[in-house]
Enzyme design. Structure first.
Site: not given
Ligand code: BV8
Ligand code: ZN
Length: 244
Positions: A70, A102-104, A119, A130, A187, A231
């Site tokens: 990535r 986004n992380v980009d 994120h 550490c 997006g 977008a």
């Molecule tokens: C936390 C970094 C708590 C890494 C990422 C059940 C219900 C609610 C929450 C949860 C649950 N079960 C678990 C959870 C918590 C979980 C979560 O939300 N899970 C989801 C999947 C259900 N969340 C977490 O774990 C978060 N932490 O809650 O901690 C906690 C509490 C106590 C103690 C400890 C912890 C942490 C979440 C962060 C995860 N890291 N990224 C990396 O990038 O590698 S998330 C990852 O998904 C990216 O950041 C990404 O941005 C993000 C969301 O995805 P999108 O950005 O929306 O991208 P996606 O592909 O899904 O969608 C793109 C959209 O664009 C589409 O709809 C498409 O139609 C559209 N599109 C495409 N092209 C275009 C367009 N639109 C316009 N123009 C275009 N051209």
């Molecule tokens: Zn270290």
């Protein structure tokens, strides 16, 4: 040129405090694959295999290879008209917060200023033990994964599933969403929390919520305006209506 409702242009012009949430969709037109689309990054892998602490401890090399893949993509891409439209929008409003999942790093490269990277940033790394941060690029294709001088494994400095978001950044984003009189969700599939709660917080505080997304999401039915499409095509038209 696509039609934007007159009422929306008026709301854009009246707004004073604007918050924007972006997801992988805004970078898709730059050539960065999204997470859940058919060409999505995760279509080859399952998120729980890679973007989690357990996955990293289980198989640090696989996780590093995914991030290196990535990073190589991000190194070659440029911001697109969607990113630049948000730079123009930020200049127009007295208060403007750009909250991204986004992380980009493309919003910063486009010239946006007030950015909340919920994120983290894929180009940064940190020691798993550490916490020491590194901005060096590591060539993980050869040998072992990088280690810190403390002996800890070095990991990408991004927020994985099950990890807390950086508190200061998240609080800032919540405050911006609460204060906003206009909230744009762009997006994002609106599935990942706590980011996905931000437009609903804005709505609860009487903000006008606008969604710009290719596909319907859990937010679509709640938004005041939902503009299906790219977008990179829609945002410049919104900015033209705003500043025209
Ligand atoms: C936390 C970094 C708590 C890494 C990422 C059940 C219900 C609610 C929450 C949860 C649950 N079960 C678990 C959870 C918590 C979980 C979560 O939300 N899970 C989801 C999947 C259900 N969340 C977490 O774990 C978060 N932490 O809650 O901690 C906690 C509490 C106590 C103690 C400890 C912890 C942490 C979440 C962060 C995860 N890291 N990224 C990396 O990038 O590698 S998330 C990852 O998904 C990216 O950041 C990404 O941005 C993000 C969301 O995805 P999108 O950005 O929306 O991208 P996606 O592909 O899904 O969608 C793109 C959209 O664009 C589409 O709809 C498409 O139609 C559209 N599109 C495409 N092209 C275009 C367009 N639109 C316009 N123009 C275009 N051209
Ligand atoms: Zn270290």
């Amino acid at each position: 040129m696509r039609e934007i409702p007159e009422e929306l242009i008026n709301r854009l012009k009246e707004a004073k405090k604007v918050a924007v949430l972006t997801g992988a969709g805004i970078s898709a037109e730059s050539g960065v694959p999204t997470f859940r689309g058919k060409e999505g990054l995760w279509s080859k892998f399952r998120p729980e295999e890679l973007a989690t602490v357990d996955a990293f401890l289980d198989n640090p090399k696989l996780v590093w290879e995914w991030y290196q893949y990535r990073r190589d993509i991000v190194d070659q891409v440029e911001p697109n008209p969607g990113h630049y439209a948000l730079v123009e929008m930020e200049k127009y409003y007295p208060e403007f917060a750009l909250i991204t999942q986004n992380v980009d790093g493309l919003h910063r490269r486009a010239g946006s200023r007030n950015i909340y990277e919920l994120h983290g940033n894929i180009m940064l790394s940190k020691c798993f033990d550490c916490g020491k941060t590194f901005d060096g690029d590591f060539d993980v294709k050869s040998g072992d994964i990088p280690h810190c001088e403390c002996g800890g494994k070095i990991r990408p400095d991004v927020v994985w599933f099950g990890e807390l978001l950086p508190a200061a950044v998240l609080n800032g984003a919540f405050q911006a969403a609460e204060a906003a009189d206009l909230f744009l969700s762009i997006g994002t599939s609106a599935l990942v929390h706590p980011a996905a709660s931000l437009p609903f917080i804005a709505r609860r505080n009487d903000a006008c919520v606008v969604e710009v997304n290719l596909d319907p999401t859990p937010l679509t039915a709640e938004a005041d305006f939902s503009l299906p499409g790219k977008a990179g095509e829609i945002l410049p038209v919104l900015v033209e209506g705003l500043t025209g």
